[in-house]
Design an enzyme around this catalytic site. Structure first.
Site, PDB file in Angstrom:
ATOM      1  N   SER A 225      -2.113   5.298  -6.581  1.00 59.42           N
ATOM      2  CA  SER A 225      -0.997   5.175  -7.517  1.00 59.42           C
ATOM      3  C   SER A 225      -1.373   4.512  -8.839  1.00 59.42           C
ATOM      4  O   SER A 225      -0.536   4.419  -9.732  1.00 59.42           O
ATOM      5  CB  SER A 225       0.159   4.404  -6.867  1.00 59.42           C
ATOM      6  OG  SER A 225      -0.296   3.157  -6.391  1.00 59.42           O
TER       7      SER A 225
ATOM      8  N   HIS B 239       0.363  -2.678  -8.774  1.00 62.63           N
ATOM      9  CA  HIS B 239       0.999  -1.881  -9.823  1.00 62.63           C
ATOM     10  C   HIS B 239       1.138  -2.679 -11.106  1.00 62.63           C
ATOM     11  O   HIS B 239       0.783  -3.856 -11.157  1.00 62.63           O
ATOM     12  CB  HIS B 239       2.384  -1.394  -9.351  1.00 62.63           C
ATOM     13  CG  HIS B 239       2.320  -0.239  -8.410  1.00 62.63           C
ATOM     14  ND1 HIS B 239       3.426   0.230  -7.732  1.00 62.63           N
ATOM     15  CD2 HIS B 239       1.291   0.552  -8.026  1.00 62.63           C
ATOM     16  CE1 HIS B 239       3.069   1.258  -6.980  1.00 62.63           C
ATOM     17  NE2 HIS B 239       1.773   1.462  -7.139  1.00 62.63           N
TER      18      HIS B 239
ATOM     19  N   ASP C 132       9.049   1.214  -9.206  1.00 62.71           N
ATOM     20  CA  ASP C 132       8.862   0.863  -7.800  1.00 62.71           C
ATOM     21  C   ASP C 132      10.131   0.521  -7.048  1.00 62.71           C
ATOM     22  O   ASP C 132      10.056   0.066  -5.912  1.00 62.71           O
ATOM     23  CB  ASP C 132       7.913  -0.349  -7.705  1.00 62.71           C
ATOM     24  CG  ASP C 132       6.488   0.048  -8.042  1.00 62.71           C
ATOM     25  OD1 ASP C 132       5.678  -0.871  -8.259  1.00 62.71           O
ATOM     26  OD2 ASP C 132       6.202   1.257  -8.083  1.00 62.71           O
TER      27      ASP C 132
END
EC number: 3.4.21.89
Lengths: 187, 141
Positions: free
Chosen positions: A63, A103, A129
């Site tokens: 990701s 992230h 998210d």
């Protein structure tokens, strides 16, 4: 005694084993324990120095591609006074889940008293998210942060992923390491 | 700017800002006071992002990333973008955009090395924009 050419190394090993007496075995075990303790101490030291409960993490998903790939290693710090700012790469844990997520922070709202709430998104994901957070949770807080990514090494973490996915490999590796340490002779 | 239910998450009505912008930038490495080519031997890519920073009654500091772009080694480090719309919804945490005179837009980037440190760099030069005192009732884009 003569040693055959092909079976030579294996015969040496068994010869060593038989010749070792109890005292030498204890000595080797203690040596091994010392190595393990030192490694653990270094790890604990890193936890103290970086302020993060997990100073080194392995990237598990894609990701954050193309920056990070599965198997890359990340080095984290989590200093209490470091503010959380947009653009930073954070590693966080969703409440109740074990798996840390790596992230980027895309929204920050900080109150005068230091209370912070923020939103994250993977570079390679279309959406933020919120779908990954707990039911009803819209923001992350400082307490969810494991650390901030400060440095990285590519590929190196692949070993831990392989060991996780193929436990037999892990046991084989441990067996080889154990055998080496127990049988190594200090000259 | 409108006041709508923040459909991306929180269920209260919050201000939603619409910003269009141009970016003209020359990304350079400014280490040690010298300006050098940004893609040196250890730079794999840059993660560029445009962020809006402002204060409101509710929150002393707000930062919202409006737009981002990945620049790979080999891409042209000169940007000349016109009439860009924000990639992400510019929702405030509350109603702090109406009449807010000082929204600062800054271009920053995360340097991703082949191996090593991951620095965050803020570009020099930023612009402040004000939001109007009233809400739009028609579609802004």
């Amino acid at each position: 005694p003569e040693r055959g050419s092909r079976g030579g190394a294996a015969m040496d090993l068994f010869g060593d084993l038989r010749r070792m007496n109890k005292r030498q075995l204890y000595y080797q075990v203690l040596n091994f324990a010392m190595i393990v303790s030192s490694a653990l101490m270094i790890w604990k030291g890193l936890i103290v120095v970086t302020g993060s409960e997990s100073p080194i993490v392995v990237v598990l998903s894609g990701s954050m591609e193309p920056a990070f790939h599965r198997g890359d290693l990340l080095f984290l710090t989590n200093f209490h006074d470091d503010p959380i700012r947009a653009g930073e790469i954070v590693v966080f844990k969703v409440e109740g889940r074990d798996i840390p997520i790596v992230h980027r922070v895309i929204k920050v709202h900080e109150k005068g008293n230091g209370n912070i709430k923020f939103l994250t998104k993977g570079d390679n994901n279309e959406v933020d998210d919120r779908g990954l957070y707990k039911e009803g949770q819209n923001w992350l807080e400082k307490k969810d942060v494991v650390g901030r990514a400060r440095g990285f090494l590519p590929y190196v973490g692949m070993v831990t992923i392989i060991m996780n996915d193929y436990p037999k490999f892990k046991y084989a590796l441990l067996a080889v390491m154990g055998a080496y340490v127990l049988l190594k002779r200090e000259s | 700017r409108k006041n709508v239910e923040d459909f991306t998450g929180p269920r209260e009505r919050s201000d939603l800002g619409f910003v269009t912008f141009d970016i003209t930038a020359d990304i350079l490495n400014g280490k040690n006071g010298l300006q050098t080519f940004i893609f040196d031997w250890n730079v794999k890519q840059l993660f560029l992002y445009l962020s809006a920073e402002y204060s409101t009654k509710n929150n002393a500091l707000n930062q919202v990333v409006l737009w981002d772009k990945i620049m790979l080694r080999g891409d042209n480090p000169r940007l000349s973008l016109k009439d860009m719309k924000s990639k992400y919804f510019f929702f405030d945490d509350g109603n702090g955009l109406k009449g807010n005179r000082n929204i600062t837009l800054t271009l920053s980037w995360n340097v991703v090395p082949n191996a090593g440190i991951l620095p965050l760099v803020t570009g020099s030069g930023h612009v402040s924009v004000p939001f109007p005192d009233t809400y739009e009732t028609t579609k802004s884009y």
